[in-house]
Motif scaffolding. Structure first.
Motif, mmCIF file in Angstrom:
data_model
loop_
_atom_site.group_PDB
_atom_site.id
_atom_site.type_symbol
_atom_site.label_atom_id
_atom_site.label_comp_id
_atom_site.label_asym_id
_atom_site.label_seq_id
_atom_site.Cartn_x
_atom_site.Cartn_y
_atom_site.Cartn_z
ATOM 1 N N THR A 1 0.597 12.123 1.529
ATOM 2 C CA THR A 1 0.095 10.911 2.172
ATOM 3 C C THR A 1 0.542 9.672 1.413
ATOM 4 O O THR A 1 0.334 9.569 0.199
ATOM 5 C CB THR A 1 -1.449 10.951 2.241
ATOM 6 N N LEU A 2 1.161 8.736 2.136
ATOM 7 C CA LEU A 2 1.566 7.449 1.581
ATOM 8 C C LEU A 2 0.534 6.408 2.005
ATOM 9 O O LEU A 2 0.296 6.219 3.195
ATOM 10 C CB LEU A 2 2.943 7.036 2.106
ATOM 11 N N THR A 3 -0.076 5.722 1.035
ATOM 12 C CA THR A 3 -1.090 4.705 1.323
ATOM 13 C C THR A 3 -0.550 3.333 0.955
ATOM 14 O O THR A 3 -0.133 3.113 -0.194
ATOM 15 C CB THR A 3 -2.384 4.980 0.553
ATOM 16 N N ALA A 4 -0.577 2.418 1.912
ATOM 17 C CA ALA A 4 -0.083 1.063 1.670
ATOM 18 C C ALA A 4 -0.980 0.347 0.660
ATOM 19 O O ALA A 4 -2.215 0.426 0.726
ATOM 20 C CB ALA A 4 -0.032 0.281 2.976
ATOM 21 N N VAL A 5 -0.354 -0.360 -0.282
ATOM 22 C CA VAL A 5 -1.056 -1.161 -1.285
ATOM 23 C C VAL A 5 -0.572 -2.598 -1.168
ATOM 24 O O VAL A 5 0.641 -2.850 -1.038
ATOM 25 C CB VAL A 5 -0.799 -0.612 -2.702
ATOM 26 N N ASP A 6 -1.512 -3.542 -1.185
ATOM 27 C CA ASP A 6 -1.194 -4.979 -1.171
ATOM 28 C C ASP A 6 -0.349 -5.384 0.037
ATOM 29 O O ASP A 6 0.529 -6.248 -0.052
ATOM 30 C CB ASP A 6 -0.478 -5.383 -2.466
ATOM 31 N N TYR B 1 -0.069 9.143 -2.426
ATOM 32 C CA TYR B 1 0.842 8.243 -3.111
ATOM 33 C C TYR B 1 0.466 6.807 -2.775
ATOM 34 O O TYR B 1 0.455 6.421 -1.591
ATOM 35 C CB TYR B 1 2.288 8.486 -2.667
ATOM 36 N N ASP B 2 0.162 6.005 -3.779
ATOM 37 C CA ASP B 2 -0.100 4.591 -3.563
ATOM 38 C C ASP B 2 1.231 3.842 -3.563
ATOM 39 O O ASP B 2 1.972 3.860 -4.548
ATOM 40 C CB ASP B 2 -1.011 4.048 -4.659
ATOM 41 N N ILE B 3 1.531 3.173 -2.447
ATOM 42 C CA ILE B 3 2.857 2.584 -2.231
ATOM 43 C C ILE B 3 2.728 1.063 -2.122
ATOM 44 O O ILE B 3 2.259 0.533 -1.109
ATOM 45 C CB ILE B 3 3.510 3.164 -0.956
ATOM 46 N N ALA B 4 3.138 0.376 -3.198
ATOM 47 C CA ALA B 4 3.031 -1.086 -3.242
ATOM 48 C C ALA B 4 4.344 -1.776 -2.900
ATOM 49 O O ALA B 4 4.374 -3.003 -2.775
ATOM 50 C CB ALA B 4 2.549 -1.532 -4.619
ATOM 51 N N GLN B 5 5.428 -1.022 -2.780
ATOM 52 C CA GLN B 5 6.681 -1.573 -2.274
ATOM 53 C C GLN B 5 7.327 -0.518 -1.396
ATOM 54 O O GLN B 5 6.989 0.657 -1.466
ATOM 55 C CB GLN B 5 7.613 -1.980 -3.406
#
Length: 631
Positions: A378-383, A356-360
């Motif tokens: 899996t949660l992946t931090a974005v920005d 999961y791409d997580i931008a907030q």
């Protein structure tokens, strides 16, 4: 380079026994059954229609649900295909969950035998481990890394896999020679064995059937029952709230807490056992269950104090069952906004397997919320986002989730509590601690990752039950290195009365763990200092060489650690020193029991705790320096 397999569909399956019966009755040649008569024998009695099985939940394409009516050959082919994809997929994006409905799988003559690869969860769906029986073997072998997969066979990189909630009736029929002698579970960090009942054979935590060196560096066993356990080459291992028949040996650090049949304490370090009669605070990990009608829910065990033994020995584990209808069942691609809206409306969160791409930030604000990941979601931090934040509320459970740093630096990856007020609601409850179970963190490895802090705990009365907090020492080319994937601290604990059971933290660039809160307790700690400081000038502070693996803040008055090790392998510059592995205030209320340092082949740790304990260096590689107690 990992080549992803094409999308798969139709792999979520459910065939409840009742549904199978109905299908058989509807088939050609099914016998008609006469309706019963009333007591006078004249008028047929109206019959209630059989209950309709609950609809199959849609867990997405990476979950397979097996039922015991399926042919063993079909199950075998399915699990073998999953293993073929995952066995060497250490840095890949694929995630898998293999779930077994109540019943028996495999026979004495045709056992179900399979191996578990990366990012694979294998779990029974019964209320008790006895509800699902695998007659066969579920195994992890060494990976042979050299000479086309024939030499340098080790388990040191066997990470990220899960086995839980079933009975394993060990059956090696048909396996050749050595392989038939045990069920092999040769693993290292980020691997859990939970609620497993091993019968009929030996459980070996090393793979002694391949060419050497056969090293392993695990691991974690909880709420399980087993007879003979071979620890073998496991450098360290933590066993909690279990029942065991016998334990073979220890290498550097074997810790037992609340475990029936554990080796006796008192002769450390020969053998290197640390045994606590009871676990100070415990809560078993939530688990997915399916009732006889096919309806799904999540069982959430209750917290316990001063516990011992398995939770299911006298029946169903104490706790509550939450119907699956009360969960937001998320898939990769679902927006954080949709997840947060569901959480705000009182839903719990089930993360199906995937990345999961997580931008907030996913914001957990309500007490007693459950966030459960399947198949190492899996949660992946974005920005530079903080992927997950828990408010200062009691009873939240986060389980089965991996959180990765992204290419833009995040201040923190998981924050528990903010200490900024809570609108009058209770911040914490010692009888209902917010709990992290099998929550893992990565900085680098599959891709570049950056975060100042991986886990920050600000709330009081939090339980950390098995975590691996890892800044990568290896991975995809270009994804790791001193100036590439950066992480200052692995874990910072600011809350009071926080307990950690199974704390693995490795390779961070400053203190790996900083404990600022009062009355902290850690039962088992494993640490490797960073491999990659370019030189001593880059890795020192305030006149101190390097940074300790475990730091208790100077103003803390009460803290206890049982069973901890810090290791050094500064292979970029082997001349580097760390002044000490553990750094604590000099006060009677801060006590470290059974701690050690080890040189793994490069670098020196001058002392174990503060200025106490002999150095470890290339002169005594692999030989620990021990302190039985400090002070």
């Amino acid at each position: 380079m990992t080549i992803p397999h094409p999308p798969r569909t139709g792999r979520t399956r459910l065939a409840a026994a009742l549904g199978v019966t109905l299908l058989l009755a509807a088939g050609t040649g099914a016998s008609a059954i006469a309706a019963p008569l009333d007591p006078a024998g004249t008028t047929p009695v109206a019959q209630k229609a059989p209950p309709t099985p609950a609809p199959t939940p849609d867990f997405g394409p990476n979950v397979t649900v097996f039922d015991p009516s399926m042919p063993v050959s079909e199950i075998q082919a399915t699990v073998d295909a999953v293993n073929a994809r995952q066995i060497d997929n250490e840095m890949g994006t694929e995630r898998e969950a293999l779930l077994f409905l109540p019943g028996t799988y495999g026979t004495d003559a045709q056992p179900l035998q399979f191996r578990v690869g990366y990012y694979t969860e294998v779990a029974g769906l019964g209320a008790s481990p006895s509800d699902v029986t695998i007659n066969g073997k579920i195994e992890v072998y060494n990976r042979c890394l050299d000479d086309n997969g024939t030499t340098n066979c080790i388990a040191l990189n066997n990470f990220w896999r899960t086995l839980s909630n079933l009975t394993l009736k060990v059956n090696g029929a048909g396996q050749d020679g050595c392989r038939a002698t045990a069920n092999f579970w040769a693993v290292s960090q980020a691997v859990s064995l939970r609620r497993v009942n091993v019968t009929g054979g030996t459980l070996s935590l090393m793979d002694y059937c391949t060419a050497g060196p056969q090293f392993a560096s695990g691991g974690y066993l909880a709420d399980s029952r087993a007879g003979t356990i071979v620890n073998g080459s496991q450098q360290q291992w933590f066993t909690r709230n279990s029942e065991i028949g016998s334990w073979s040996n220890g290498v550097w650090n074997a810790v037992f807490s609340g475990t029936e049949g554990a080796p006796a304490d008192g002769t450390f370090p020969d053998p290197p056992y640390t045994t606590l009669n009871q676990t100070p605070v415990s809560r078993e990990k939530p688990y997915l269950v399916a009732d006889p009608s096919g309806a799904y829910g999540v069982r959430v065990p209750a917290a316990q104090s001063n516990s011992r033994g398995i939770s299911w020995g006298d029946g169903t584990t104490a706790g509550r069952t939450i119907p699956l209808s009360e969960f937001f069942v998320a898939r990769p691609g679902d927006s954080v906004q949709a997840i947060n809206t569901a959480l705000a409306r009182g839903k719990h969160l089930l993360l199906t397997p995937g990345v999961y791409d997580i931008a907030q930030t996913i914001a957990v604000k309500r007490a007693d919320t459950v966030v459960l990941g399947l198949g190492h979601a899996t949660l992946t931090a974005v920005d530079g986002a903080t992927p997950l934040r828990v408010a200062d509320v009691p009873g939240v459970v986060i389980a089965g989730v991996t959180i990765d740093g992204g290419t833009v630096n995040s201040p923190v990856l998981l924050q528990v509590g903010t200490r900024n007020g809570n609108n009058g609601a209770p911040h914490s409850d010692p009888q209902n601690p917010t709990t992290l179970s099998d929550v893992y963190f990565r900085i680098g490895g599959p891709h570049v990752g950056k975060a100042d802090v991986s886990l920050e705990v600000n709330s009081d009365n939090v339980l950390i039950d098995h975590t691996w907090v890892w800044r990568a020492d290896h991975g995809i080319a270009g994804s790791f290195g001193w100036d590439v994937s950066t992480g200052r601290n692995g874990v910072i604990v600011n809350g009071d009365n926080v307990t950690a059971t199974g704390l693995f933290v490795e390779h961070y660039q400053e203190y790996n763990v900083i404990w600022n809160g009062e009355n902290g307790r850690t039962v088992f700690f494993q640490n490797e200092l960073p491999y990659d400081p370019p030189n001593q000038a880059a890795w020192q502070h305030d006149g101190v060489l390097g940074w300790a693996g475990y730091k208790v803040a100077d103003d803390v008055k009460h803290h206890t650690l049982w069973g901890g090790g810090s290791y050094i392998f500064t292979n970029v510059d082997p001349t580097i020193h760390a002044s000490h592995g553990f750094e604590v205030p000099e006060t009677p209320g801060v006590v470290l029991n059974h701690v050690l340092t080890v040189n793994l082949g490069a670098g020196t740790i001058d002392h174990v705790v503060n200025d106490a304990g002999a150095p470890v260096s290339n002169a005594n590689t692999g030989t620990p320096s021990y302190l039985v107690r400090y002070p």
